[in-house]
Structures are given as structure tokens and as C-alpha cells.
Design an enzyme around this catalytic site. Structure first.
Site, PDB file in Angstrom:
ATOM      1  N   ASN A 241      -7.401 -10.704  48.034  1.00 43.74           N
ATOM      2  CA  ASN A 241      -6.772 -11.788  47.265  1.00 43.74           C
ATOM      3  C   ASN A 241      -6.129 -12.812  48.199  1.00 43.74           C
ATOM      4  O   ASN A 241      -5.590 -12.457  49.249  1.00 43.74           O
ATOM      5  CB  ASN A 241      -5.771 -11.248  46.240  1.00 43.74           C
ATOM      6  CG  ASN A 241      -4.732 -10.301  46.810  1.00 43.74           C
ATOM      7  OD1 ASN A 241      -5.007  -9.531  47.717  1.00 43.74           O
ATOM      8  ND2 ASN A 241      -3.521 -10.360  46.267  1.00 43.74           N
TER       9      ASN A 241
ATOM     10  N   GLU B 292      -3.487 -16.012  47.948  1.00 42.61           N
ATOM     11  CA  GLU B 292      -2.552 -16.714  47.058  1.00 42.61           C
ATOM     12  C   GLU B 292      -2.268 -18.127  47.570  1.00 42.61           C
ATOM     13  O   GLU B 292      -2.687 -18.519  48.665  1.00 42.61           O
ATOM     14  CB  GLU B 292      -1.278 -15.878  46.912  1.00 42.61           C
ATOM     15  CG  GLU B 292      -1.602 -14.527  46.283  1.00 42.61           C
ATOM     16  CD  GLU B 292      -0.400 -13.671  45.964  1.00 42.61           C
ATOM     17  OE1 GLU B 292       0.721 -13.978  46.420  1.00 42.61           O
ATOM     18  OE2 GLU B 292      -0.588 -12.686  45.220  1.00 42.61           O
TER      19      GLU B 292
ATOM     20  N   CYS C 157      -8.471 -13.889  43.191  1.00 40.72           N
ATOM     21  CA  CYS C 157      -8.459 -12.429  43.280  1.00 40.72           C
ATOM     22  C   CYS C 157      -9.442 -11.948  44.346  1.00 40.72           C
ATOM     23  O   CYS C 157     -10.385 -12.667  44.716  1.00 40.72           O
ATOM     24  CB  CYS C 157      -8.890 -11.828  41.946  1.00 40.72           C
ATOM     25  SG  CYS C 157      -7.738 -12.096  40.612  1.00 40.72           S
TER      26      CYS C 157
ATOM     27  N   GLU D  30     -11.783  -9.696  44.024  1.00 41.96           N
ATOM     28  CA  GLU D  30     -13.149  -9.530  43.518  1.00 41.96           C
ATOM     29  C   GLU D  30     -13.903 -10.858  43.553  1.00 41.96           C
ATOM     30  O   GLU D  30     -15.053 -10.932  44.013  1.00 41.96           O
ATOM     31  CB  GLU D  30     -13.139  -9.020  42.069  1.00 41.96           C
ATOM     32  CG  GLU D  30     -12.449  -7.683  41.863  1.00 41.96           C
ATOM     33  CD  GLU D  30     -10.955  -7.813  41.547  1.00 41.96           C
ATOM     34  OE1 GLU D  30     -10.267  -8.648  42.175  1.00 41.96           O
ATOM     35  OE2 GLU D  30     -10.489  -7.066  40.680  1.00 41.96           O
TER      36      GLU D  30
ATOM     37  N   CYS E 297      -9.233  -8.271  36.747  1.00 40.38           N
ATOM     38  CA  CYS E 297      -8.683  -9.124  35.681  1.00 40.38           C
ATOM     39  C   CYS E 297      -9.829  -9.721  34.855  1.00 40.38           C
ATOM     40  O   CYS E 297     -11.009  -9.582  35.211  1.00 40.38           O
ATOM     41  CB  CYS E 297      -7.810 -10.223  36.288  1.00 40.38           C
ATOM     42  SG  CYS E 297      -8.761 -11.604  36.965  1.00 40.38           S
TER      43      CYS E 297
ATOM     44  N   CYS F  76     -12.236 -12.103  36.716  1.00 42.02           N
ATOM     45  CA  CYS F  76     -13.121 -11.368  37.635  1.00 42.02           C
ATOM     46  C   CYS F  76     -14.217 -10.646  36.856  1.00 42.02           C
ATOM     47  O   CYS F  76     -15.372 -10.623  37.268  1.00 42.02           O
ATOM     48  CB  CYS F  76     -12.325 -10.391  38.486  1.00 42.02           C
ATOM     49  SG  CYS F  76     -11.266 -11.249  39.670  1.00 42.02           S
TER      50      CYS F  76
END
Ligand code: THU
Length: 150
Positions: A52, A54, A63, A65, A101, A104
Site C-alpha cells: 500500500n 498512502e 491498496c 492489491e 477492500c 480491490c
């Protein structure tokens, strides 16, 4: 959906979880301090990882993934058979497996459609004594996909 442990995975699944765990250490997470790693396996057994990343503009975070899927695309890879995901809050261990999530899941679904494979998602906790294995069709039932645009 299947609940298992690291020891009971086959060698390919184990390798993928270990690669995801390694990638997790590359997380750029100064805001949430949550570490996530993902590792994709292609039908020809190539592994591509992501973590991930940010951003101070929180909505711009990506993310692990999706970061792995975008990296795969940059390498000309769009077909995936498996994806492993692992995460933990800060330096703490995470008792439960981390699940992708919604955004993803949607991107994994697109890859599964291109691949013509109901992608296997391997979700691990940091102790690796709890692993959940599911197919994307289970994690995103009734998905909107390429066929809907025809
Ligand atoms: N995160 C992932 O990398 N994958 C998921 O499936 C869930 C959430 C990241 C995004 C953000 O950097 C942090 O975890 C907290 O939400």
C-alpha cells in the site's frame, strides 16, 4: 471459502504468501501505519508484488492489491490465477486475515475475467495460523464487469 493454516497450503500458495509478507515491509503508510502486502501469481507462475502507498491527500492512497495489479500491467501482465494478501496494524501482529477492500475486489474481478480464471484469493494473518482461501466470485458476487458493457 476455506479456512486453513500456512502449513496446510501447497508449496505454490506458501511461496505466494511469503512474497506478500516480504512486500508488506515496503508499505508507505505514514497516515494509517497499516501495512499490507500482496503477491499476484500469473498462469505461467510469475510472481508480482505490491504494497500500500498512502498520500497526504488521503483519497489518493492505493491498496497493496491494486498496486500489484498496476505494476503487473506495466510489465505487460494481465492474467492472474492467484493473489495473496497479508496485513498488520503498525508493528503489531494481526490476529485475523486481511481481506481485499471493495475497490480491490472489483479490480481483481476485471483480471479474472480477462484471465478466464475464477481467481483464488489467499488471505493471511501475520502469524499465518489463520488463512482464508476464497474465489473472487465468492468475494464479489453479482459483479459488474466487461460483459455488462457489451
Ligand atoms: N489497504 C490495503 O492495502 N488493502 C486492502 O485491501 C485494505 C486496505 C490499505 C490502504 C491504506 O493504506 C491502509 O490499508 C488502511 O486502510
Amino acid at each position: 471459502m476455506k479456512k486453513t493454516t500456512f502449513k496446510k497450503l501447497n508449496p505454490v500458495q506458501q511461496q505466494l504468501v511469503l512474497e506478500a509478507a516480504k512486500a508488506m515491509e515496503k508499505a508507505y503508510n505514514p497516515y494509517s501505519h497499516f501495512f499490507v502486502g500482496a503477491a499476484i501469481m500469473t498462469p505461467d507462475k510469475k510472481i508480482i508484488t505490491g504494497a500500500n502507498v498512502e498520500n497526504a491527500a488521503y483519497g489518493s492512497c492505493i491498496c497493496a492489491e491494486r498496486s500489484a495489479l498496476v505494476r503487473a500491467n506495466a510489465e505487460g501482465v494481465r492474467k492472474i490465477s492467484h493473489i495473496a494478501v497479508i496485513g498488520r496494524p503498525g508493528r503489531k501482529t494481526c490476529p485475523e486475515p486481511v481481506a481485499p477492500c471493495g475497490a480491490c475486489r472489483q479490480m481483481i474481478f476485471e483480471s479474472s475475467q480477462i484471465s478466464k480464471i475464477d481467481t483464488e484469493i489467499i488471505m493471511a494473518n501475520t502469524k499465518m495460523d489463520k488463512i482464508i482461501i476464497a474465489r473472487i466470485s465468492e468475494l464479489l458476487p453479482l459483479a459488474f464487469g466487461p460483459k455488462d458493457l457489451k
